[in-house]
Scaffold this motif. Sequence first.
Motif, short mmCIF file in Angstrom:
data_model
loop_
_atom_site.label_atom_id
_atom_site.label_comp_id
_atom_site.label_asym_id
_atom_site.label_seq_id
_atom_site.Cartn_x
_atom_site.Cartn_y
_atom_site.Cartn_z
N PRO A 38 0.80 -1.23 0.00
CA PRO A 38 0.00 0.00 0.00
C PRO A 38 0.83 1.28 0.00
CG PRO A 38 -0.92 -1.59 1.54
CD PRO A 38 0.39 -2.16 1.08
N LYS A 39 2.08 1.21 0.45
CA LYS A 39 2.94 2.39 0.42
C LYS A 39 3.22 2.82 -1.01
CE LYS A 39 7.07 4.21 2.72
NZ LYS A 39 8.18 3.87 3.64
N LEU A 40 3.02 1.92 -1.95
CA LEU A 40 3.23 2.22 -3.37
C LEU A 40 1.90 2.34 -4.10
CD1 LEU A 40 6.24 -0.16 -3.89
CD2 LEU A 40 6.27 2.28 -4.41
N LYS A 41 0.99 3.10 -3.55
CA LYS A 41 -0.34 3.21 -4.13
C LYS A 41 -0.36 4.07 -5.39
CE LYS A 41 -1.90 7.09 -1.24
NZ LYS A 41 -2.94 7.54 -0.27
N GLU A 42 0.72 4.82 -5.66
CA GLU A 42 0.78 5.65 -6.86
C GLU A 42 2.05 5.34 -7.65
OE1 GLU A 42 -0.11 9.78 -6.60
OE2 GLU A 42 -1.52 9.52 -4.94
N VAL A 43 2.24 4.07 -8.00
CA VAL A 43 3.42 3.68 -8.77
C VAL A 43 3.41 4.38 -10.13
CG1 VAL A 43 4.61 1.77 -9.91
CG2 VAL A 43 3.60 1.43 -7.65
N GLY A 73 5.06 -8.71 -3.54
CA GLY A 73 4.63 -7.33 -3.64
C GLY A 73 5.00 -6.46 -2.47
N SER A 74 5.54 -7.05 -1.40
CA SER A 74 5.98 -6.26 -0.25
C SER A 74 7.31 -5.57 -0.58
CB SER A 74 6.13 -7.15 0.98
OG SER A 74 7.11 -8.16 0.75
N ILE A 75 7.67 -4.59 0.24
CA ILE A 75 8.88 -3.81 0.00
C ILE A 75 10.07 -4.50 0.65
CG2 ILE A 75 10.05 -1.62 0.47
CD1 ILE A 75 7.28 -0.29 0.36
N ALA A 76 11.10 -4.77 -0.17
CA ALA A 76 12.31 -5.42 0.32
C ALA A 76 13.38 -4.40 0.72
CB ALA A 76 12.88 -6.35 -0.75
N LYS A 77 13.41 -3.27 0.01
CA LYS A 77 14.45 -2.28 0.26
C LYS A 77 13.98 -0.92 -0.22
CE LYS A 77 19.37 -1.35 -0.61
NZ LYS A 77 20.64 -1.86 -1.22
N GLU A 78 14.40 0.13 0.51
CA GLU A 78 14.15 1.51 0.10
C GLU A 78 15.49 2.21 -0.07
OE1 GLU A 78 11.54 3.56 2.76
OE2 GLU A 78 10.11 1.90 2.89
N VAL A 79 15.64 2.96 -1.16
CA VAL A 79 16.87 3.70 -1.42
C VAL A 79 16.53 5.17 -1.61
CG1 VAL A 79 18.82 4.04 -2.98
CG2 VAL A 79 18.03 1.72 -2.47
N LEU A 80 17.09 6.02 -0.78
CA LEU A 80 16.87 7.47 -0.86
C LEU A 80 17.92 8.10 -1.77
CD1 LEU A 80 15.39 10.02 0.34
CD2 LEU A 80 17.28 10.10 2.00
N VAL A 81 17.47 8.91 -2.74
CA VAL A 81 18.37 9.67 -3.59
C VAL A 81 18.61 11.00 -2.89
CG1 VAL A 81 18.83 10.57 -5.90
CG2 VAL A 81 17.36 8.56 -5.61
N GLU A 278 -3.79 2.24 -7.33
CA GLU A 278 -4.97 1.84 -6.57
C GLU A 278 -5.93 3.02 -6.46
OE1 GLU A 278 -7.69 1.49 -3.35
OE2 GLU A 278 -5.97 2.85 -3.28
N PHE A 279 -7.21 2.77 -6.73
CA PHE A 279 -8.24 3.81 -6.61
C PHE A 279 -9.54 3.16 -6.16
CE2 PHE A 279 -11.68 6.49 -8.41
CZ PHE A 279 -11.40 7.66 -7.72
N LYS A 280 -9.96 3.47 -4.93
CA LYS A 280 -11.19 2.94 -4.35
C LYS A 280 -11.25 1.42 -4.43
CE LYS A 280 -13.96 7.12 -5.07
NZ LYS A 280 -15.20 7.71 -5.62
N GLY A 281 -10.12 0.81 -4.08
CA GLY A 281 -10.07 -0.64 -4.02
C GLY A 281 -9.81 -1.34 -5.33
N ILE A 282 -9.69 -0.58 -6.42
CA ILE A 282 -9.42 -1.16 -7.73
C ILE A 282 -7.99 -0.82 -8.14
CG2 ILE A 282 -10.08 -1.19 -10.17
CD1 ILE A 282 -12.89 -0.45 -9.32
N GLY A 283 -7.27 -1.78 -8.68
CA GLY A 283 -5.91 -1.54 -9.13
C GLY A 283 -4.89 -1.77 -8.01
N GLY A 284 -3.72 -1.17 -8.19
CA GLY A 284 -2.63 -1.39 -7.25
C GLY A 284 -1.92 -2.70 -7.48
N ASN A 285 -1.86 -3.15 -8.73
CA ASN A 285 -1.34 -4.48 -9.05
C ASN A 285 -0.22 -4.44 -10.08
OD1 ASN A 285 -3.53 -5.65 -7.51
ND2 ASN A 285 -4.86 -5.25 -9.28
N VAL A 286 0.52 -5.55 -10.13
CA VAL A 286 1.49 -5.80 -11.19
C VAL A 286 0.91 -6.86 -12.12
CG1 VAL A 286 3.83 -6.56 -11.78
CG2 VAL A 286 3.42 -5.31 -9.64
N TYR A 287 0.99 -6.62 -13.43
CA TYR A 287 0.46 -7.54 -14.43
C TYR A 287 1.59 -7.94 -15.39
CZ TYR A 287 -3.78 -5.08 -12.89
OH TYR A 287 -4.78 -4.51 -12.14
#
Length: 307
Positions: A38-43, A73-81, A278-287
């Motif tokens: 969910p932290k990546l709701k706007e990929v 789909g969970s986050i394994a690592k975060e890298v700050l630029v 993700e928008f109102k429960g739809i999306g937020g997926n990798v295809y």
Amino acid sequence: MLKKSILITSVIVFSIITAVVGSSIYTLYSKKVVSVDPKLKEVSGIEFDKHKRLWAINDSGDEPKLYRLNDDGSIAKEVLVTNAKNIDWEDMTQNKFGHFFLGDFGNNKNDRKWLTIYKIENPIDIKTNTTEAEIIKFTYPELDGSPIQPDQRNYDLEAFVAFGRHLYLFTKNRTEPFDGITNVYKVGDHAANFDAQLIDSFKTCTTMEKLCWITSAALSPDRKKLALLDSTSIWLFENFKGDKFFSGDVFKIDLGIVTQKEAITFYDDNTIAFTDEEFKGIGGNVYFIKLDQVTKVKVQRSHPQPQ
């Protein structure tokens, strides 16, 4: 009798609509691989590194970070630029050496004078949770400071690829009336200030702008296929010469129902991955799709002169 005929007609029409919608839903969700954290709701951009691990970035509002995803789909690592800002990150691409490029060039109002691309090292070489970027700046030489007229609002960006020693930028058309043309600009792939060079154009469609906007781009690893993404389709370009991406064959791949599809990349030369927000429960997926297993409809090339 008339009421009965109307009722029967209504039932038939409803059944047809239900079948069409159901088919469109299946077309998309049969390709789903995983939902993202969910932290990546706007990929807004995705890339696979040289170890075939998926990285993603968020749209504006997030920190200037890259996220590596686990298979679930969970986050394994975060890298700050550390020397970057996320004003409006809109796409991510990489060159043949594995350097990642992060496009901070969203320009919804067509009013940003200078736009930025951050170039970072190959993520497999980042050993800590921070990195520093080369900074590429560019502007549009056509803009002289005068107000942009509605029919010329074609300076928003959400898509780019690395090819050779250059980056190729595909505009998100916001013209009024909407003419469906994505312009292609060219800049260098190294730290400098560039005047973006307009080199080509392609018309998607003019039915509804939100269905025809180009929101991401990707080149296959062998650099022989270009994919452009919109809300319902992938535009696939093959057999082009050099960087004349629109000079060969054009195909359209139906992706089913409308969702906010914002990121695309190649896993290998035959496999494309894309995501939606993700928008109102739809999306937020990798295809995932396999190019040898989907229907590719050849389309008549609409190849206008650059506007």
